[in-house]
Design a protein around this motif. Structure first.
Motif, mmCIF file in Angstrom:
data_model
loop_
_atom_site.group_PDB
_atom_site.id
_atom_site.type_symbol
_atom_site.label_atom_id
_atom_site.label_comp_id
_atom_site.label_asym_id
_atom_site.label_seq_id
_atom_site.Cartn_x
_atom_site.Cartn_y
_atom_site.Cartn_z
ATOM 1 N N ARG A 97 16.181 12.018 35.714
ATOM 2 C CA ARG A 97 17.304 11.375 36.412
ATOM 3 C C ARG A 97 17.665 10.067 35.709
ATOM 4 O O ARG A 97 16.794 9.249 35.400
ATOM 5 C CB ARG A 97 16.933 11.123 37.871
ATOM 6 C CG ARG A 97 18.047 10.535 38.708
ATOM 7 C CD ARG A 97 17.643 10.417 40.174
ATOM 8 N NE ARG A 97 17.866 11.662 40.898
ATOM 9 C CZ ARG A 97 16.923 12.526 41.233
ATOM 10 N NH1 ARG A 97 15.658 12.281 40.909
ATOM 11 N NH2 ARG A 97 17.206 13.629 41.899
ATOM 12 N N LEU A 98 18.969 9.874 35.452
ATOM 13 C CA LEU A 98 19.478 8.646 34.845
ATOM 14 C C LEU A 98 20.591 8.086 35.722
ATOM 15 O O LEU A 98 21.402 8.849 36.264
ATOM 16 C CB LEU A 98 20.039 8.911 33.444
ATOM 17 C CG LEU A 98 19.062 9.345 32.351
ATOM 18 C CD1 LEU A 98 19.843 9.718 31.089
ATOM 19 C CD2 LEU A 98 18.071 8.235 32.048
ATOM 20 N N THR A 99 20.649 6.770 35.839
ATOM 21 C CA THR A 99 21.742 6.103 36.545
ATOM 22 C C THR A 99 22.497 5.246 35.539
ATOM 23 O O THR A 99 21.900 4.394 34.863
ATOM 24 C CB THR A 99 21.212 5.237 37.696
ATOM 25 O OG1 THR A 99 20.495 6.072 38.623
ATOM 26 C CG2 THR A 99 22.363 4.561 38.433
ATOM 27 N N THR A 153 26.353 3.146 34.436
ATOM 28 C CA THR A 153 27.616 2.530 34.846
ATOM 29 C C THR A 153 28.685 2.880 33.823
ATOM 30 O O THR A 153 28.506 2.645 32.624
ATOM 31 C CB THR A 153 27.475 1.006 34.956
ATOM 32 O OG1 THR A 153 26.495 0.694 35.951
ATOM 33 C CG2 THR A 153 28.806 0.373 35.350
ATOM 34 N N ARG A 184 25.959 12.733 40.859
ATOM 35 C CA ARG A 184 26.259 12.083 42.139
ATOM 36 C C ARG A 184 26.926 10.743 41.870
ATOM 37 O O ARG A 184 26.467 9.965 41.022
ATOM 38 C CB ARG A 184 24.996 11.872 42.967
ATOM 39 C CG ARG A 184 25.285 11.381 44.395
ATOM 40 C CD ARG A 184 24.021 11.378 45.240
ATOM 41 N NE ARG A 184 23.114 10.310 44.850
ATOM 42 C CZ ARG A 184 23.168 9.063 45.349
ATOM 43 N NH1 ARG A 184 24.094 8.742 46.240
ATOM 44 N NH2 ARG A 184 22.292 8.165 44.955
ATOM 45 N N VAL A 214 27.425 7.211 42.850
ATOM 46 C CA VAL A 214 26.712 6.225 43.663
ATOM 47 C C VAL A 214 27.679 5.213 44.256
ATOM 48 O O VAL A 214 27.613 4.879 45.446
ATOM 49 C CB VAL A 214 25.631 5.518 42.821
ATOM 50 C CG1 VAL A 214 24.917 4.450 43.647
ATOM 51 C CG2 VAL A 214 24.633 6.533 42.271
ATOM 52 N N SER A 215 28.611 4.718 43.425
ATOM 53 C CA SER A 215 29.576 3.730 43.908
ATOM 54 C C SER A 215 30.761 3.678 42.952
ATOM 55 O O SER A 215 30.664 4.087 41.787
ATOM 56 C CB SER A 215 28.939 2.340 44.017
ATOM 57 O OG SER A 215 28.556 1.859 42.734
ATOM 58 N N VAL A 235 29.373 3.830 39.224
ATOM 59 C CA VAL A 235 27.955 4.077 38.968
ATOM 60 C C VAL A 235 27.676 5.532 39.308
ATOM 61 O O VAL A 235 28.003 5.997 40.410
ATOM 62 C CB VAL A 235 27.060 3.144 39.803
ATOM 63 C CG1 VAL A 235 25.587 3.457 39.554
ATOM 64 C CG2 VAL A 235 27.355 1.683 39.473
ATOM 65 N N VAL A 236 27.109 6.263 38.356
ATOM 66 C CA VAL A 236 26.826 7.678 38.566
ATOM 67 C C VAL A 236 25.353 7.956 38.296
ATOM 68 O O VAL A 236 24.719 7.294 37.475
ATOM 69 C CB VAL A 236 27.700 8.580 37.666
ATOM 70 C CG1 VAL A 236 29.175 8.401 37.979
ATOM 71 C CG2 VAL A 236 27.429 8.314 36.200
ATOM 72 N N GLU A 237 24.842 8.935 39.006
ATOM 73 C CA GLU A 237 23.474 9.396 38.801
ATOM 74 C C GLU A 237 23.535 10.804 38.224
ATOM 75 O O GLU A 237 24.191 11.686 38.778
ATOM 76 C CB GLU A 237 22.725 9.405 40.129
ATOM 77 C CG GLU A 237 21.275 9.841 40.030
ATOM 78 C CD GLU A 237 20.623 9.903 41.400
ATOM 79 O OE1 GLU A 237 19.965 8.923 41.778
ATOM 80 O OE2 GLU A 237 20.797 10.937 42.083
ATOM 81 N N CYS A 288 21.295 14.087 36.853
ATOM 82 C CA CYS A 288 19.969 14.687 36.960
ATOM 83 C C CYS A 288 19.979 16.056 36.297
ATOM 84 O O CYS A 288 20.807 16.914 36.636
ATOM 85 C CB CYS A 288 19.556 14.811 38.427
ATOM 86 S SG CYS A 288 17.828 15.293 38.661
ATOM 87 N N CYS A 339 16.525 18.632 41.450
ATOM 88 C CA CYS A 339 17.450 17.490 41.545
ATOM 89 C C CYS A 339 18.149 17.366 42.900
ATOM 90 O O CYS A 339 19.265 16.842 42.985
ATOM 91 C CB CYS A 339 18.510 17.562 40.445
ATOM 92 S SG CYS A 339 17.871 17.359 38.773
#
Length: 463
Positions: free
Chosen positions: A292-294, A296, A414, A416-417, A424-426, A428, A451
């Motif tokens: 999993r990576l988050t 921007t 996903r 995130v915001s 911001v995306v996640e 997986c 995930c």
């Protein structure tokens, strides 16, 4: 190569059907749509590569205003038409071609008044046969087929050569025979059921034919067709080759209102934009224990480093690395710009503050036959991932892991915001579609291989 020979190349290429078109019929038109395009990429001969490397691509063009069959072009002087082409003309439209190229390319391509000239109106024949040994018949009084389009381009170019004898600027531009644009603006009465046609990935003279429907040319159609000259195919979604409303090579309802710039893979392909630092990802960026990576992602209007490219079918970015057939995904963030003439100032509301996910398995070669495909846009995806009840997740189709290379699997995204400037995306990488079955070793690994945000034995799959 002189211009007469170059226009013969257009005739020969077009006669082979190598032309692309924006083939949406005009509502209320009694004219039939001309034959030719089915949305697939049509390639002309190899020539100059216009993919950006180090220096801006200065486009050269001649725009011809033409009369024929007793029908008058609605623009009776070059000056009247310049407001559609250049930003500093009196009455210039927000979505003029100079702004489209300068802004949407981040300054990497230019449509400058010094390199573009408007000619006309010039008088063309209504019907007859093309000279120069082709003998192809045309009849613009009743038809708008490839034959008529070939004649209009060829005859306009020939008259341009004659006018250049006393017009130094026109003469200078006509001397460019590699990827010079030749745009013909038709009278409103022409029997055409399309907005425009454009040669794709052309070598010498890149021809474009555009209707001035009801006396108003559609800037969106002009840019669309000129981008076929640049080598771009249509921007699709599912089975609709024009289905991507986020890109001018797809479907766009508004006319001449704001700039709608390209999607991420189209920009990457032309060298106009690229991934964020560390944003070109392969399978090597993920492991089962760290899948999993988050990240921007800045809005495309704020930076030319504005996308994430995921190539889970490639083991690493090293040359010769093992690879399998698997979609490449491009993730970007689009925000409608409130600044007049700003990047994406004409972005449709459906894509404002949206993370877009595209598939594109092509390269940065402008002879590449692959086209882009919009997968979805979120948050509030149209096909949300059921693992995330808020609707802010998306899941790619799962491909079983290749036993030889370990490549493949699936992807969950996903949002995130989101803000006015970034998202911001996640991300997986899925190593399995379920965590396991009750009592299995997979359920005791304390991993989230599918995930869904639930670890090992806590996943309902394991209960």
């Amino acid at each position: 190569m002189n211009e007469v020979v170059a226009t013969e190349d257009i005739v020969r290429a077009s006669a082979r059907g190598l032309r692309n078109k924006l083939d949406k019929a005009i509502p209320g038109s009694s004219a039939s749509s001309s034959s030719g395009s089915d949305g697939r990429r049509r390639l002309l001969a190899d020539g100059v590569d216009e993919v950006y490397t180090e220096a801006p691509n200065a486009l050269r063009a001649v725009v011809y205003l033409v009369d024929f069959c007793g029908w008058k072009n609605p623009f009776r002087s070059p000056q009247e038409f310049r407001k559609y082409l250049f930003a500093n003309e009196t009455g210039a439209l927000e979505a003029n071609l100079q702004s489209y190229y300068g802004t949407c390319s981040y300054g990497k391509a230019t449509w400058d008044p010094a390199n573009v000239v408007v000619v006309g109106p010039i008088q063309l024949e209504c019907q007859g046969r093309m000279a120069g040994g082709t003998g192809i018949p045309f009849n613009a009084a009743t038809s708008c087929s490839l034959s008529e389009e070939m004649y209009w381009t060829r005859a306009a170019e020939q008259q341009g050569q004659q006018l250049a004898v006393r017009d130094p600027k026109l003469k200078e531009i006509l001397q460019f025979t590699k990827r010079r644009r030749s745009m013909v603006i038709l009278p409103s009465d022409a029997k055409c059921g399309f907005s425009g046609h454009g040669d794709q990935a052309c070598q010498d003279i890149c021809s474009t034919v555009v209707m001035a429907r009801n006396g108003v040319p559609n800037i969106y159609s002009m840019f669309h067709e000129l981008q076929h000259n640049y080598g771009l195919g249509h921007a699709g979604r599912a089975a609709n080759p024009y289905g991507d409303g986020s890109d001018p090579m797809g479907t766009h309802a508004s006319i001449n209102s704001g700039l709608q710039c390209h999607n991420a893979p189209q920009n990457w392909r032309m060298g106009w934009a690229g991934p964020i630092p560390g944003g070109h990802l392969t399978a090597a960026n993920f492991t089962p224990a760290a899948n999993r990576l988050t990240l921007t992602i800045p809005a495309a209007s704020t930076s030319d480093q504005n996308m994430v490219i995921l190539r889970l079918g490639l083991q690493s970015p090293q040359p010769g690395a093992p690879a399998i057939a698997y979609p490449n995904y491009f993730i970007s963030y689009r925000v409608r710009n409130a600044t007049f003439g700003g990047y994406d100032s004409g972005l449709p509301a459906a894509f404002h503050r949206k993370v877009t996910i595209h598939a594109y398995n092509g390269t940065t070669d402008d002879r590449d036959g692959n086209t882009t495909s919009l997968q979805d846009a979120g948050p509030r995806f149209t096909r949300p991932d059921s693992a995330f009840p808020a609707g802010d997740g998306w899941m790619a189709p799962f491909s079983p892991l290749d036993p030889a290379t370990g490549l493949g699997g699936g992807l969950r995204v996903r949002v995130v915001s989101t803000s006015a400037t970034s998202a911001v995306v996640e991300l997986c990488r899925m190593y399995a579609q379920t965590e396991g079955v009750r009592g299995s070793a997979d359920c005791r690994t304390n991993l989230d291989r599918d995930c869904d945000g639930l670890i090992g034995a806590a996943d309902p799959d394991c209960k």
